[in-house]
Design an enzyme around this catalytic site. Structure first.
Site, short mmCIF file in Angstrom:
data_model
loop_
_atom_site.label_atom_id
_atom_site.label_comp_id
_atom_site.label_asym_id
_atom_site.label_seq_id
_atom_site.Cartn_x
_atom_site.Cartn_y
_atom_site.Cartn_z
N SER A 49 19.14 2.42 3.26
CA SER A 49 19.45 2.71 1.85
C SER A 49 20.48 1.78 1.22
O SER A 49 20.65 1.81 0.00
CB SER A 49 19.96 4.15 1.72
OG SER A 49 18.87 5.02 1.72
N LYS A 71 19.22 -0.15 -1.62
CA LYS A 71 19.02 0.44 -2.96
C LYS A 71 20.01 -0.13 -3.98
O LYS A 71 19.76 -0.07 -5.18
CB LYS A 71 19.15 1.96 -2.88
CG LYS A 71 18.04 2.60 -2.05
CD LYS A 71 18.28 4.09 -1.82
CE LYS A 71 17.21 4.69 -0.93
NZ LYS A 71 17.55 6.04 -0.47
N TYR A 116 9.25 0.32 -1.29
CA TYR A 116 10.40 1.11 -0.80
C TYR A 116 10.62 0.91 0.70
O TYR A 116 11.74 0.60 1.14
CB TYR A 116 10.16 2.59 -1.12
CG TYR A 116 11.26 3.48 -0.65
CD1 TYR A 116 12.41 3.67 -1.42
CD2 TYR A 116 11.19 4.14 0.58
CE1 TYR A 116 13.44 4.48 -0.97
CE2 TYR A 116 12.21 4.94 1.03
CZ TYR A 116 13.33 5.12 0.25
OH TYR A 116 14.36 5.92 0.70
N TYR A 150 25.36 9.82 -0.31
CA TYR A 150 24.65 11.10 -0.31
C TYR A 150 25.57 12.23 -0.76
O TYR A 150 26.44 12.02 -1.61
CB TYR A 150 24.05 11.40 1.08
CG TYR A 150 23.43 10.19 1.73
CD1 TYR A 150 22.45 9.47 1.08
CD2 TYR A 150 23.84 9.78 2.99
CE1 TYR A 150 21.88 8.36 1.68
CE2 TYR A 150 23.27 8.68 3.59
CZ TYR A 150 22.29 7.97 2.92
OH TYR A 150 21.74 6.88 3.52
N VAL A 197 20.77 5.01 6.72
CA VAL A 197 20.59 5.75 7.97
C VAL A 197 20.43 4.84 9.19
O VAL A 197 20.36 5.32 10.31
CB VAL A 197 19.40 6.75 7.91
CG1 VAL A 197 19.67 7.87 6.92
CG2 VAL A 197 18.09 6.04 7.61
N1 GLU Z 1 14.30 4.65 4.44
C1 GLU Z 1 15.14 5.80 4.55
C2 GLU Z 1 14.46 7.00 3.95
O1 GLU Z 1 13.87 6.89 2.94
C3 GLU Z 1 16.41 5.51 3.84
C4 GLU Z 1 17.35 6.64 3.95
C5 GLU Z 1 18.76 6.20 4.00
O2 GLU Z 1 19.11 5.15 4.54
O3 GLU Z 1 19.55 6.94 3.46
O4 GLU Z 1 14.49 8.07 4.45
#
Ligand code: GLU
Length: 290
Positions: free
Chosen positions: A49, A52, A174, A226, A244
């Protein structure tokens, strides 16, 4: 640090479940370009993530603040892949850094570029001033195969009219940017524009106005880790973004960027040892945004 090796690696993406949890790396790069690293600072890992932030920066470059007609900018207070909130809020994701919001951002990139995956890779390589950044196709495939929840989010968004492109295309973009492999050292270069008022360190090019950079950092502070954003601001005191894969990048505007990596995650999905290392770093140096 006793936290290294503790926590659970992300096991819902099988290709990530195999990572040795007992690893730790950290890098700090100043706005003048000086680099300090310890442990596995140069080891590439799956940034997940953290990517992003790059896609958000690109989408803001295309759509500016009009992006916020399709996605909010409030902390979610819910897990990063929550479906409940999206239904409740009629298909407008809370912010661009949770999964649903990132899918809308990817939809913008698909509409605005000829080849979204290629454009993202080029953007990140430019930020690093290096071609040594690539998609890990195995991780992308693994997430695509097991990513039913993200697929559900994307279909939900589509049903609310908040995706213009086919769900499969949005998910493909994504899973690819989530599967970028980068090291802590590379991430501290790539994130420099957030510490340097919007200017890319590698090329000197302006990516964002100083005002938009302030806003992007505010999004990192309130939405970057988060539903642990409050705790992270309290203990670390920097805008940051986690993934993650166990990476976290944090920004001290006008001073430096710091990146940590340790794959064991806490219950919020943030690196356990990484969060602790950042807490110790800002506490011992006495430097944070507060
Ligand atoms: N590719 C992971 C998902 O969509 C990213 C989640 C993350 O790193 O927070 O679940």
């Amino acid at each position: 640090m006793p936290e290294v090796g503790r926590g659970r690696v992300a096991n819902y993406i099988p290709a990530l479940a195999r990572i040795e949890p007992d690893q730790f790396g950290m890098a700090v790069r100043t706005v003048d370009g000086e680099l300090f690293g310890v442990g596995a600072a140069e080891a590439p890992f799956s940034i997940q993530s953290i990517s992003k932030v790059f896609t958000l920066t690109m989408a803001l470059g295309f759509d500016g603040e009009a992006l916020f007609e399709r996605v909010g900018r409030e902390p979610s207070g819910n897990p990063f892949n929550s479906l409940v909130q999206l239904e409740h809020e009629a298909g407008i994701p809370r912010n661009p850094l949770i999964n649903a919001g990132a899918l809308v951002v990817d939809d913008v990139l698909l509409s605005r570029t000829y080849d979204a995956k290629g454009a993202i890779l080029e953007f990140v390589r430019d930020l690093c001033g290096s071609l040594d950044v690539a998609y890990d196709e195995e991780v992308a495939r693994s997430e695509r195969e097991w990513g039913d929840r993200n697929a559900a989010l994307a279909h939900f968004l589509k049903s609310f009219g908040n995706l213009d492109n086919p769900v499969a295309d949005v998910l493909d973009v994504y899973v690819h940017h989530c599967a970028l492999r980068m090291s802590c050292a590379q991430l501290t270069t790539a994130f420099q524009y957030l510490a340097r008022g919007g200017v890319n360190q590698a090329t000197g090019e302006r990516l964002m106005s100083a005002s938009l950079t302030k806003r992007a950092n505010a999004l990192l502070l309130t939405c970057g880790v988060y539903d642990a954003a409050g705790d992270f601001a309290y203990t670390v005191g920097l805008p940051g973004k986690s993934g993650v894969g166990g990476g976290i990048v944090a920004v001290m505007p006008n001073h430096w960027c710091v990146a940590v990596w340790s794959p064991g995650l806490n219950e919020s999905g943030n690196s356990l040892a990484g969060t602790r290392a950042l807490e110790l770093f800002t506490t011992k140096t006495g430097i944070s945004i507060f």
